[in-house]
Design a protein around this motif. Structure first.
Motif, short mmCIF file in Angstrom:
data_model
loop_
_atom_site.label_atom_id
_atom_site.label_comp_id
_atom_site.label_asym_id
_atom_site.label_seq_id
_atom_site.Cartn_x
_atom_site.Cartn_y
_atom_site.Cartn_z
N THR A 12 0.85 -1.18 0.00
CA THR A 12 0.00 0.00 0.00
C THR A 12 0.89 1.23 0.00
O THR A 12 1.82 1.34 0.80
CB THR A 12 -0.90 0.01 1.24
OG1 THR A 12 -1.71 -1.16 1.25
CG2 THR A 12 -1.79 1.24 1.26
N GLY A 13 0.62 2.16 -0.90
CA GLY A 13 1.49 3.32 -1.06
C GLY A 13 1.47 4.26 0.13
O GLY A 13 0.52 4.30 0.93
N SER A 14 2.53 5.07 0.24
CA SER A 14 2.65 6.06 1.30
C SER A 14 1.82 7.29 0.96
O SER A 14 1.51 7.56 -0.20
CB SER A 14 4.12 6.45 1.46
OG SER A 14 4.29 7.51 2.37
N THR A 15 1.48 8.06 1.99
CA THR A 15 0.82 9.35 1.77
C THR A 15 1.82 10.49 1.69
O THR A 15 1.45 11.63 1.45
CB THR A 15 -0.17 9.64 2.91
OG1 THR A 15 0.53 9.56 4.17
CG2 THR A 15 -1.31 8.64 2.90
N THR A 16 3.11 10.17 1.90
CA THR A 16 4.17 11.17 1.81
C THR A 16 5.18 10.70 0.76
O THR A 16 4.98 9.68 0.09
CB THR A 16 4.87 11.36 3.17
OG1 THR A 16 5.65 10.19 3.46
CG2 THR A 16 3.85 11.59 4.28
N ASN A 17 6.30 11.42 0.66
CA ASN A 17 7.31 11.03 -0.33
C ASN A 17 8.34 10.05 0.23
O ASN A 17 9.34 9.77 -0.43
CB ASN A 17 8.01 12.27 -0.90
CG ASN A 17 8.74 13.07 0.17
OD1 ASN A 17 8.54 12.86 1.36
ND2 ASN A 17 9.57 13.98 -0.28
N ASN A 18 8.10 9.49 1.44
CA ASN A 18 9.00 8.51 2.04
C ASN A 18 8.25 7.26 2.46
O ASN A 18 7.08 7.34 2.89
CB ASN A 18 9.71 9.10 3.27
CG ASN A 18 10.59 10.28 2.92
OD1 ASN A 18 11.45 10.19 2.04
ND2 ASN A 18 10.37 11.42 3.57
N GLN A 19 8.93 6.14 2.36
CA GLN A 19 8.36 4.87 2.83
C GLN A 19 9.48 3.90 3.13
O GLN A 19 10.46 3.81 2.38
CB GLN A 19 7.40 4.27 1.79
CG GLN A 19 6.62 3.06 2.28
CD GLN A 19 5.61 2.57 1.25
OE1 GLN A 19 5.91 2.50 0.05
NE2 GLN A 19 4.40 2.26 1.68
N PHE A 20 9.34 3.17 4.23
CA PHE A 20 10.31 2.14 4.60
C PHE A 20 9.56 0.87 4.98
O PHE A 20 8.53 0.91 5.66
CB PHE A 20 11.19 2.59 5.77
CG PHE A 20 12.10 1.50 6.29
CD1 PHE A 20 13.26 1.16 5.60
CD2 PHE A 20 11.78 0.81 7.45
CE1 PHE A 20 14.09 0.14 6.06
CE2 PHE A 20 12.61 -0.21 7.92
CZ PHE A 20 13.77 -0.54 7.22
N THR A 21 10.09 -0.26 4.53
CA THR A 21 9.52 -1.55 4.93
C THR A 21 10.64 -2.51 5.29
O THR A 21 11.75 -2.42 4.75
CB THR A 21 8.65 -2.15 3.80
OG1 THR A 21 7.97 -3.31 4.29
CG2 THR A 21 9.49 -2.55 2.59
#
Length: 398
Positions: A380-389
């Motif tokens: 599921t995509g982030s709502t901001t310009n950053n994402q970490f998994t």
């Protein structure tokens, strides 16, 4: 009585010969793990999922020796979700592969649901196909290096191995009366593997990919199995925001290349791909009708076999979009780290972490230019310009 015994012995001998000339093998992979996502639609998420490092599957493969160097072969391969037992690939029974064909000294010809040439010849150089899983694939698996989509109704040729050189191609019938090119797919590729050096190139061209039965809508892993029947982009099934805004294209095209060099226990690899969504507005309405969107992607990856049982890997990937003729430009920086420990030849435990940072703007499914947000492949995509998994998992092969 003696004649009967001799006859039975002869029949037994012939049965043994026939059995030796044909074989059927059951095989499979089960892969499951626990995940953490820092921004899944605006929230932290912890869950269990199946088939990240490799898709969970079971399959049957068989061959029959027909004599004179000619063999018949088949593969039936099912994908499934280990966490709930559901079928994968949009609920298809044999959604991963299903084909039959003939093989000789001149190569192999197969017919059915199969992989394209980009997947075969370039995909193996991507970190996601090695130690990172689909979360380490390029954003949205935009170039299909990680095999998000397979091709239906496909004739495929694979050459014999000529001192490390192989080549091949595919052609998929669209099957639409009165429109030969509708849903048509074709690909070409070649590879070279000799000693420490391995190289691969591939080309993929798919017409009306978002139409019902098209490449994006035939049981892909990042699209639903619901046909795109509406007249607006909102009807399209692809879930990734990386390119869902360009799914109305008449043509999806990928040009890819990759290579790797092994020195001792270390291997360094590179991939490049150019992706085009041409003639927007063909499959459904788009405010950018007739225009095109272009992406370029480059990856460098490294892996090191610390011990026979312990592998570590690292990768950096950069994606840049020159979209709708320069009116929007999205960039995605992505880094991945992985550790894989083999408990045996068939069982391993692994840890993978992926971080993505998005810049610029892109087009959403409504055709609006919006700020690009991070969207690690398959999540599921982030709502901001950053994402970490991060994921810790276990895999067993049989």
């Amino acid at each position: 009585m003696k004649k009967s015994l001799l006859a039975l012995a002869a029949l037994g001998a012939f049965a043994g010969v026939a059995h030796a000339q044909s074989s059927v093998t059951l095989y499979g992979i089960v892969d499951v793990g626990i995940n953490m996502n820092t921004n899944a639609g605006g929230f932290h998420k912890y869950d269990m999922s199946s088939g990240v490092l490799q898709g969970s599957r079971f399959g049957l493969r068989g061959t029959e020796d027909l004599g004179g160097g000619l063999k018949a072969l088949f593969v039936l391969e099912n994908g499934f979700d280990l966490t709930n037992g559901k079928l994968g690939q949009g609920g298809l029974m044999f959604g991963r592969q299903a084909y039959v064909g003939l093989s000789s000294n001149f190569g192999t010809v197969t017919l059915g649901r199969q992989y394209d040439s980009v997947v075969d010849y370039v995909g193996p150089f991507e970190s996601g196909d090695q130690w990172g899983g689909y979360i380490a694939a390029h954003p949205g698996d935009i170039d299909n290096f990680n095999n998000a989509y397979r091709t239906n109704n496909t004739i495929k040729y694979t050459s014999a191995n000529y001192s490390g050189l192989t080549f091949g191609g595919t052609y998929s019938f669209g099957g639409t009366a009165g429109d030969f090119s509708h849903n048509q797919i074709w690909s070409l590729g070649a590879g070279y593997n000799n000693g420490p050096l391995a190289l691969g190139v591939g080309y993929l061209n798919a017409r009306t990919p978002a139409a019902s039965g098209g490449l994006f809508n035939n049981g892909g892993t990042i699209a639903t199995n619901t046909p795109a029947t509406g007249t607006t982009a909102a009807s399209f099934a692809v879930t990734t925001p990386i390119y869902a805004g360009f799914a109305s294209a008449n043509t999806y095209q990928v040009i890819g290349a990759g290579g790797a060099y092994t020195f001792g226990a270390a291997t360094i690899g590179l991939t490049y791909s150019n992706i085009q969504f041409g003639n927007l507005g063909k499959t459904f309405a788009s405010p950018f009708a007739g225009q095109k969107a272009t992406f370029n992607n480059g990856e460098i990856n490294f892996k090191y076999q610390l011990t026979p049982a312990l592998l570590v890997g690292a990768a950096y990937d950069y994606t840049r979009g020159e979209q709708i003729e320069g009116n929007s430009r999205a960039q995605y920086h992505q880094g991945a780290l992985g550790v894989d420990y083999f408990l045996s030849k068939r069982t391993d435990v692994y840890l993978v972490g992926v971080y993505q940072h998005a810049l610029g703007d892109t087009v959403n499914t409504a055709g609006q230019v919006v700020a690009a947000t991070a969207a690690i492949n398959g999540l599921t995509g982030s709502t901001t310009n950053n994402q970490f998994t991060a994921r810790v998992g276990i895999r067993h092969k049989f």
